[in-house]
Design an enzyme around this catalytic site. Structure first.
Site, mmCIF file in Angstrom:
data_model
loop_
_atom_site.group_PDB
_atom_site.id
_atom_site.type_symbol
_atom_site.label_atom_id
_atom_site.label_comp_id
_atom_site.label_asym_id
_atom_site.label_seq_id
_atom_site.Cartn_x
_atom_site.Cartn_y
_atom_site.Cartn_z
ATOM 1 N N HIS A 12 6.371 20.353 36.740
ATOM 2 C CA HIS A 12 6.455 20.982 38.072
ATOM 3 C C HIS A 12 7.339 20.170 39.030
ATOM 4 O O HIS A 12 7.014 20.001 40.197
ATOM 5 C CB HIS A 12 5.047 21.231 38.649
ATOM 6 N N HIS A 59 -0.523 17.256 45.613
ATOM 7 C CA HIS A 59 0.013 15.898 45.773
ATOM 8 C C HIS A 59 -0.252 15.408 47.194
ATOM 9 O O HIS A 59 0.685 15.118 47.948
ATOM 10 C CB HIS A 59 1.509 15.881 45.474
ATOM 11 N N HIS A 193 6.267 10.147 33.295
ATOM 12 C CA HIS A 193 7.080 9.650 34.409
ATOM 13 C C HIS A 193 6.290 8.678 35.262
ATOM 14 O O HIS A 193 5.067 8.651 35.233
ATOM 15 C CB HIS A 193 7.698 10.769 35.253
ATOM 16 N N GLU A 240 -0.565 13.431 34.587
ATOM 17 C CA GLU A 240 -0.538 14.859 34.945
ATOM 18 C C GLU A 240 -0.669 15.744 33.708
ATOM 19 O O GLU A 240 -1.079 16.904 33.813
ATOM 20 C CB GLU A 240 0.764 15.210 35.689
HETATM 21 C C1 DHB Z 1 8.700 14.352 40.175
HETATM 22 C C2 DHB Z 1 7.828 14.913 39.243
HETATM 23 C C3 DHB Z 1 6.570 15.335 39.641
HETATM 24 O O1 DHB Z 1 5.654 15.864 38.776
HETATM 25 C C4 DHB Z 1 6.189 15.243 40.955
HETATM 26 O O2 DHB Z 1 4.988 15.726 41.314
HETATM 27 C C5 DHB Z 1 7.056 14.679 41.901
HETATM 28 C C6 DHB Z 1 8.307 14.242 41.496
HETATM 29 C C7 DHB Z 1 10.059 13.907 39.788
HETATM 30 O O3 DHB Z 1 10.369 13.818 38.595
HETATM 31 O O4 DHB Z 1 10.877 13.639 40.653
HETATM 32 FE FE FE Z 2 3.501 16.057 40.042
#
Ligand code: DHB
Ligand code: FE
Length: 279
Positions: A12, A59, A193, A240
């Protein structure tokens, strides 16, 4: 009776929403991504669900960090996009299904999942970006959407196993709703990530691909991944992915219809898996 007909696992990433909103689909950076979404959008048109139960994490947008709920179900008639700093995304208002969500809420609580309920909430990129991914830019979203939020931003987070079992309970809730409705379940977030700290920028393609490979046929293996393992192998935001396990728990015998994996996209990989229910 309502039934679950499809499941989608989907990153997302906020910049995907921004790229779509600003007409950048043909930019060299985004073109391979949006090209890869094409077959998923065609498939989704065929699935044509009446309702999506969209599992995502807020978030710290609609809900402040002063009160963290592990699981929240949105039971309102509608949900406006949240202003995450650049004004709310100019995407359609999300229309809920108050009656089905009230039924799901009761069913989950009697099934011993202690849900919080949101009578009023906005929805951030965690919910609106997957809708863009699957539906492009319609004047109105083609189906109703019930938001289901999972806390992944503040420890202690639920386990993957708990999330999977929530998916199972969701299925029981949907299947006990008397009206004939086609329901799709989306699990969003990930993939590996980390947005802050010394390891910011971490992406683990091997972890991501194994996660997607294992999800349909051997989800039990993924339920054993604990928080430390997510942190170590998939970065602090890789957790996540437990929301994909809610989706998988809601599916009985998924058949893979489409998958797409594109890396890098922003700080992560854009992963997408589309399942049809065969049961
Ligand atoms: C990014 C990915 C995410 O799932 C998020 O909530 C905020 C940023 C990203 O890769 O920049
Ligand atoms: Fe996210």
């Amino acid at each position: 009776m309502a039934r679950i007909v499809a499941g989608v696992g989907c990153s997302h990433i906020p910049s995907i929403g921004a790229a779509a909103d600003n007409g950048k689909e043909q930019d060299p950076y985004y073109k391979p991504l949006f090209d890869g979404y094409g077959p998923a959008r065609d498939w989704m048109k065929n699935v044509n669900p009446d309702v999506i139960i969209l599992v995502y994490n807020d978030h710290a947008s609609a809900f402040s960090v002063e009160l963290i709920n592990t699981f929240v179900l949105g039971v309102a008639d509608q949900f406006e996009p949240h202003d995450e700093g650049y004004g709310p995304r100019k995407v359609p208002t999300v229309i809920g299904h108050a009656d089905l969500s009230a039924h799901i809420l009761e069913s989950l609580i009697l099934d011993e999942f202690d849900m919080a309920l949101a009578n009023e909430m906005t929805v951030d990129h965690g919910l609106t970006v997957p809708l863009t991914v699957m539906f492009d830019k319609p004047d109105a979203w083609p189906c109703q959407v019930i938001p289901l939020c999972v806390n992944v931003i503040k420890y202690p987070q639920p386990t993957g196993n708990r999330c999977f079992n929530l998916g199972r309970a969701l299925r029981r809730a949907v299947e006990s709703y008397p009206e004939d409705l086609k329901v799709a379940v989306f699990g969003t977030g990930g993939m590996s990530h980390q947005l802050q700290g010394e390891r910011a920028g971490l992406i683990n393609q091997e972890f991501d691909k194994k996660f997607i490979d294992t999800l349909a046929d051997n989800p039990e293996a993924l339920l054993k991944i604990d928080h430390v393992e997510y942190m170590r192998d998939a970065g602090s935001e890789g957790i996540e992915l437990i929301m994909w396990l809610v989706m998988r728990g809601a599916m009985q015998s998924p058949r893979e219809a489409y998958r797409f994996y594109h890396v890098p996209m922003s700080n992560t990989a854009a992963g997408l898996i589309c399942y049809e229910e065969t049961h």
